[in-house]
Each structure stands twice: as C-alpha cells, then as structure tokens.
Design a protein around this motif. Structure first.
Motif, PDB file in Angstrom:
ATOM      1  N   ALA A  39       0.710  -1.094  -0.004  1.00 52.39           N
ATOM      2  CA  ALA A  39       0.259   0.093   0.120  1.00 52.39           C
ATOM      3  C   ALA A  39       0.743   1.447  -0.184  1.00 52.39           C
ATOM      4  CB  ALA A  39      -0.647  -0.069   0.805  1.00 52.39           C
ATOM      5  N   GLN A  40       0.170   3.123  -0.353  1.00 56.51           N
ATOM      6  CA  GLN A  40       1.146   3.586  -0.576  1.00 56.51           C
ATOM      7  C   GLN A  40       0.204   4.981  -0.199  1.00 56.51           C
ATOM      8  OE1 GLN A  40       2.325   4.384  -4.782  1.00 56.51           O
ATOM      9  NE2 GLN A  40       3.901   2.786  -4.864  1.00 56.51           N
ATOM     10  N   PRO A  41       0.846   5.961   0.491  1.00 58.16           N
ATOM     11  CA  PRO A  41      -0.273   7.169   0.502  1.00 58.16           C
ATOM     12  C   PRO A  41      -0.807   7.255  -0.233  1.00 58.16           C
ATOM     13  CG  PRO A  41       2.243   6.680   2.042  1.00 58.16           C
ATOM     14  CD  PRO A  41       2.301   5.588   0.613  1.00 58.16           C
ATOM     15  N   GLY A  42      -2.128   7.430  -0.112  1.00 56.44           N
ATOM     16  CA  GLY A  42      -2.984   8.267  -1.008  1.00 56.44           C
ATOM     17  C   GLY A  42      -4.197   6.754  -1.056  1.00 56.44           C
ATOM     18  N   ASP A  43      -4.162   5.826  -0.727  1.00 57.60           N
ATOM     19  CA  ASP A  43      -5.013   4.428  -1.535  1.00 57.60           C
ATOM     20  C   ASP A  43      -6.366   4.837  -0.218  1.00 57.60           C
ATOM     21  OD1 ASP A  43      -3.350   3.851  -3.690  1.00 57.60           O
ATOM     22  OD2 ASP A  43      -1.967   2.755  -2.142  1.00 57.60           O
ATOM     23  N   ILE A  44      -7.395   3.770  -0.758  1.00 58.95           N
ATOM     24  CA  ILE A  44      -8.198   3.844   0.460  1.00 58.95           C
ATOM     25  C   ILE A  44      -8.790   2.074   0.395  1.00 58.95           C
ATOM     26  CG2 ILE A  44     -10.798   3.219   0.095  1.00 58.95           C
ATOM     27  CD1 ILE A  44     -10.998   5.579  -2.413  1.00 58.95           C
ATOM     28  N   ILE A  45      -8.697   2.493   2.159  1.00 62.84           N
ATOM     29  CA  ILE A  45      -8.735   0.933   2.568  1.00 62.84           C
ATOM     30  C   ILE A  45      -9.478   1.039   2.925  1.00 62.84           C
ATOM     31  CG2 ILE A  45      -8.575  -0.825   4.703  1.00 62.84           C
ATOM     32  CD1 ILE A  45      -5.368   0.452   4.653  1.00 62.84           C
ATOM     33  N   ALA A  46     -10.704  -0.050   3.109  1.00 58.60           N
ATOM     34  CA  ALA A  46     -12.081  -0.265   3.443  1.00 58.60           C
ATOM     35  C   ALA A  46     -12.749  -1.163   3.093  1.00 58.60           C
ATOM     36  CB  ALA A  46     -12.762   0.576   1.871  1.00 58.60           C
ATOM     37  N   ASN A  47     -13.905  -1.850   3.835  1.00 61.63           N
ATOM     38  CA  ASN A  47     -14.476  -2.764   3.530  1.00 61.63           C
ATOM     39  C   ASN A  47     -16.243  -2.218   4.045  1.00 61.63           C
ATOM     40  OD1 ASN A  47     -14.689  -2.788   6.503  1.00 61.63           O
ATOM     41  ND2 ASN A  47     -13.394  -3.854   7.407  1.00 61.63           N
ATOM     42  N   SER A  48     -17.327  -3.649   4.136  1.00 63.08           N
ATOM     43  CA  SER A  48     -17.925  -3.138   3.954  1.00 63.08           C
ATOM     44  C   SER A  48     -18.572  -2.019   5.072  1.00 63.08           C
ATOM     45  CB  SER A  48     -19.707  -4.315   4.841  1.00 63.08           C
ATOM     46  OG  SER A  48     -18.757  -5.293   5.349  1.00 63.08           O
ATOM     47  N   ALA A  49     -18.125  -1.969   6.582  1.00 58.22           N
ATOM     48  CA  ALA A  49     -17.963  -0.959   8.077  1.00 58.22           C
ATOM     49  C   ALA A  49     -17.409   0.360   7.886  1.00 58.22           C
ATOM     50  CB  ALA A  49     -17.767  -2.332   8.638  1.00 58.22           C
ATOM     51  N   HIS A  50     -16.111  -0.019   7.166  1.00 58.18           N
ATOM     52  CA  HIS A  50     -15.182   1.638   7.580  1.00 58.18           C
ATOM     53  C   HIS A  50     -14.871   1.298   6.250  1.00 58.18           C
ATOM     54  CE1 HIS A  50     -13.831   4.139   9.960  1.00 58.18           C
ATOM     55  NE2 HIS A  50     -12.523   3.822  10.003  1.00 58.18           N
ATOM     56  N   ALA A  51     -14.259   3.003   5.855  1.00 52.49           N
ATOM     57  CA  ALA A  51     -12.990   3.350   4.895  1.00 52.49           C
ATOM     58  C   ALA A  51     -12.488   4.451   5.542  1.00 52.49           C
ATOM     59  CB  ALA A  51     -14.357   3.636   3.522  1.00 52.49           C
ATOM     60  N   GLY A  52     -11.299   4.218   4.601  1.00 52.49           N
ATOM     61  CA  GLY A  52     -10.436   5.533   4.878  1.00 52.49           C
ATOM     62  C   GLY A  52      -9.113   5.664   4.091  1.00 52.49           C
ATOM     63  N   ILE A  53      -7.924   6.426   4.866  1.00 52.02           N
ATOM     64  CA  ILE A  53      -6.975   7.219   3.718  1.00 52.02           C
ATOM     65  C   ILE A  53      -5.820   6.755   4.331  1.00 52.02           C
ATOM     66  CG2 ILE A  53      -5.966   8.581   2.641  1.00 52.02           C
ATOM     67  CD1 ILE A  53      -8.887   9.946   2.110  1.00 52.02           C
ATOM     68  N   TYR A  54      -5.091   5.153   3.052  1.00 53.36           N
ATOM     69  CA  TYR A  54      -4.053   5.119   3.976  1.00 53.36           C
ATOM     70  C   TYR A  54      -2.749   5.874   3.828  1.00 53.36           C
ATOM     71  CZ  TYR A  54       0.326   2.262   4.632  1.00 53.36           C
ATOM     72  OH  TYR A  54       1.234   1.432   5.538  1.00 53.36           O
ATOM     73  N   ILE A  55      -2.362   6.382   4.781  1.00 52.04           N
ATOM     74  CA  ILE A  55      -1.110   8.051   4.859  1.00 52.04           C
ATOM     75  C   ILE A  55       0.170   7.231   5.159  1.00 52.04           C
ATOM     76  CG2 ILE A  55      -2.944  10.002   5.632  1.00 52.04           C
ATOM     77  CD1 ILE A  55      -1.508   9.335   8.281  1.00 52.04           C
ATOM     78  N   GLY A  56       0.535   5.402   5.354  1.00 50.73           N
ATOM     79  CA  GLY A  56       2.138   5.368   5.746  1.00 50.73           C
ATOM     80  C   GLY A  56       1.617   4.804   7.661  1.00 50.73           C
ATOM     81  N   ASN A  57       3.229   4.174   6.934  1.00 47.01           N
ATOM     82  CA  ASN A  57       3.300   3.431   8.648  1.00 47.01           C
ATOM     83  C   ASN A  57       1.574   2.115   8.977  1.00 47.01           C
ATOM     84  OD1 ASN A  57       5.916   4.688   8.581  1.00 47.01           O
ATOM     85  ND2 ASN A  57       5.273   6.458   9.354  1.00 47.01           N
ATOM     86  N   ASN A  58       1.418   1.785   8.507  1.00 41.20           N
ATOM     87  CA  ASN A  58       0.371   0.558   8.387  1.00 41.20           C
ATOM     88  C   ASN A  58      -0.590   2.394   9.823  1.00 41.20           C
ATOM     89  OD1 ASN A  58       1.320  -1.614   7.987  1.00 41.20           O
ATOM     90  ND2 ASN A  58       2.220  -1.792   9.942  1.00 41.20           N
ATOM     91  N   MET A  59      -1.268   3.453   9.228  1.00 38.19           N
ATOM     92  CA  MET A  59      -1.962   4.309   9.163  1.00 38.19           C
ATOM     93  C   MET A  59      -2.545   4.816   9.107  1.00 38.19           C
ATOM     94  SD  MET A  59      -0.892   3.917  13.433  1.00 38.19           S
ATOM     95  CE  MET A  59      -1.585   5.752  13.622  1.00 38.19           C
ATOM     96  N   VAL A  60      -3.952   5.099   9.039  1.00 37.21           N
ATOM     97  CA  VAL A  60      -5.035   5.646   8.197  1.00 37.21           C
ATOM     98  C   VAL A  60      -5.835   6.883   8.940  1.00 37.21           C
ATOM     99  CG1 VAL A  60      -5.809   3.875   7.713  1.00 37.21           C
ATOM    100  CG2 VAL A  60      -6.906   3.704   9.332  1.00 37.21           C
ATOM    101  N   VAL A  61      -5.783   7.587   7.897  1.00 38.47           N
ATOM    102  CA  VAL A  61      -7.016   9.102   8.447  1.00 38.47           C
ATOM    103  C   VAL A  61      -7.774   8.994   8.024  1.00 38.47           C
ATOM    104  CG1 VAL A  61      -6.491  10.218   5.956  1.00 38.47           C
ATOM    105  CG2 VAL A  61      -7.072  11.488   7.973  1.00 38.47           C
ATOM    106  N   ASN A  62      -8.869   8.599   9.187  1.00 38.81           N
ATOM    107  CA  ASN A  62     -10.635   8.122   9.137  1.00 38.81           C
ATOM    108  C   ASN A  62     -11.319   9.288   9.450  1.00 38.81           C
ATOM    109  OD1 ASN A  62     -10.503   5.383  10.914  1.00 38.81           O
ATOM    110  ND2 ASN A  62      -9.290   6.905  11.239  1.00 38.81           N
ATOM    111  N   ALA A  63     -12.646   8.315   9.798  1.00 34.70           N
ATOM    112  CA  ALA A  63     -13.435   9.715  10.010  1.00 34.70           C
ATOM    113  C   ALA A  63     -13.880   8.604  11.456  1.00 34.70           C
ATOM    114  CB  ALA A  63     -15.050  10.112  10.174  1.00 34.70           C
ATOM    115  N   LEU A  64     -13.458   8.558  12.122  1.00 36.67           N
ATOM    116  CA  LEU A  64     -13.796   6.842  13.259  1.00 36.67           C
ATOM    117  C   LEU A  64     -14.782   6.765  13.556  1.00 36.67           C
ATOM    118  CD1 LEU A  64     -12.037   4.383  14.028  1.00 36.67           C
ATOM    119  CD2 LEU A  64     -11.269   5.090  15.916  1.00 36.67           C
TER     120      LEU A  64
END
Length: 256
Positions: free
Chosen positions: A206-231
């Motif tokens: 994964a690279q920063p800027g990719d979307i990580i999502a499933n049927s319950a949640h979504a966020g934007i990957y920012i690197g270092n196994n972290m996402v920025v998201n509305a939790l």
C-alpha cells in the motif's frame, strides 16, 4: 152523584199517599242500618295558593315515573356571547403564540445553518476559511497532496452519520469529500468504495493516498500502517492504526 165522585177522589188520594209512605220507609231503614263513607280525591290544602300565575320552582316526581325517554334526552348546550368572544380571543392568542414559536425556531435553524455553511475565500492567499479552521486547497493532483490535504481535517471535523461535508461526516463521507477535491467521484458507501480503482495485493504494497475499505469502514492510508479516517462520534476525524480501524478482511484500492 157528586158525593160519589168526591168519595172516589179521596180514596185515590189516600191510596197514593199510602204507596209513597211504603216506598220511603225501606229507604230510610236502609240508610239507618248501613254506614256509607266517602273520602276526598285530592289532598287537603291547608294554605290556599295566593298567586296562581307564579311559576312553579320545584316538582316532586316519583322515582319510577316513566316520561317516555324525555329524562335522558341530550339537550345541546349553547354559549353566551361573552363565552364565544373569550373562546375566540383565546384561540387567536394560541395561534399567535404558535406562530411566534415557529418563527423563532426557523430563525434559530437558519442561523445555525448559516454558521455551518458560511465560508470566505481569500483570492490573495488561496485559502478557504471555515467556521472553525482554515484549509489549504490541494496544489497538485498527486497522492502526496491528497494525504496532506486530508490531514488538515484531523481533530477539526466531527463524525456525523450520513454526513459528507466539513460540518460533519461519516467514514465514507470523509473519503468521498477528500477525493472529490481531486476530481475523483466516489459513492457514499464504504462497501462500494472497497471496489473502486485498482486493487492492491497487501498492506505491505500500500502507498499513501490508497483507500482501505470494507463493508463497515473506510479510510485513507497515510503510511506506517496508519489511516486518516472519520472513526466514530467520540473520536471524530483522526489517525488510527489499520489494525484498530478495521476488523476482519479489507480491500486496498488505488485511485491516484
């Protein structure tokens, strides 16, 4: 001849008198032997009524009297002019009170809406000022610029289910809003966003800027196994470890 006629007249008169006496005697006897009594048909009135035309104020009626249903008749009640005027005035006052309350609510709602949506754009600095914070628009259409832009909302925008603006958003609303500033349209659904763009095989790729999502949640990957998201409503927009934000399987999607 004259004597004979006179004698006959005397005899006839005597016989008639005797007949009448014989008829009256039994009647008298009967009257003396049998007692005949009588009673008044109406109660005795001790005090005669003086004013016969005066209206009666009370009437005594036997409990079992049958009036043909008149006793249970429902007689419509009418209001006096004063009562009608008072009712009309009360109705007008109530209508005025309701109208004033509605107007106050509308004014308050309009004020809140204006405060939430009001923004001012400065042409000299190219920045957008919201009610609570300043956001710098993206200066390039790159993944790095997207991550930088998304990080400006950390701790600034609350989580509101179904929201998709800076006044408040949910997880997929946040991702949709950020990508929209880069000209990419996404559905307002984490499940649908999990199939957008191109699939990435694993988190290691994964690279920063990719979307990580499933049927319950979504966020934007920012690197270092972290996402920025509305939790969630308590955390709002924040950064979260991928392992905390997502339980179970998820998709990694690349759009830039």
């Amino acid at each position: 001849m004259k004597i004979t006629r006179k004698s006959i007249a005397i005899i006839v008169a005597t016989a008639a008198a005797s007949s009448m006496l014989s008829f009256a005697a039994p009647v008298a006897g009967a009257a003396t032997n049998t007692a005949v009594t009588s009673s008044r048909s109406f109660p005795k009135v001790n005090a005669p009524r003086k004013n016969l035309l005066a209206e009666s104020t009370s009437t005594d009626v036997e409990k079992n009297s049958n009036w043909g249903g008149l006793g249970s008749m429902s007689v419509p009640k009418t209001k006096s002019t004063a009562e009608k005027d008072a009712a009309a005035k009360a109705k007008q006052e109530e209508q005025a009170r309701v109208a004033a309350a509605a107007a106050a609510q509308q004014a308050e709602a309009a004020s809140r809406s204006s405060a939430r949506t009001s923004t001012s754009t400065s042409t000299n600095t190219s920045t957008t000022t919201t009610e609570q914070f300043t956001v710098t628009p993206p200066n390039a259409k790159t993944a790095a610029a997207l991550v930088s832009y998304a990080n400006q909302f950390i701790g600034q925008v609350p989580y509101i289910y179904g929201g998709s603006t800076t006044s408040g958003w949910d997880c997929s609303g946040f991702v949709m809003y950020v990508y929209a500033q880069f000209g990419i349209s996404l559905p307002h659904s984490s499940g649908a966003q999990a199939s957008a763009g191109t699939a990435v095989a694993s988190l290691a790729e994964a690279q920063p800027g990719d979307i990580i999502a499933n049927s319950a949640h979504a966020g934007i990957y920012i690197g270092n196994n972290m996402v920025v998201n509305a939790l969630n409503p308590s955390k709002g927009t924040t950064t979260t470890a991928v392992s905390v934000a997502f339980t179970g399987s998820y998709s990694i999607r690349r759009l830039l």
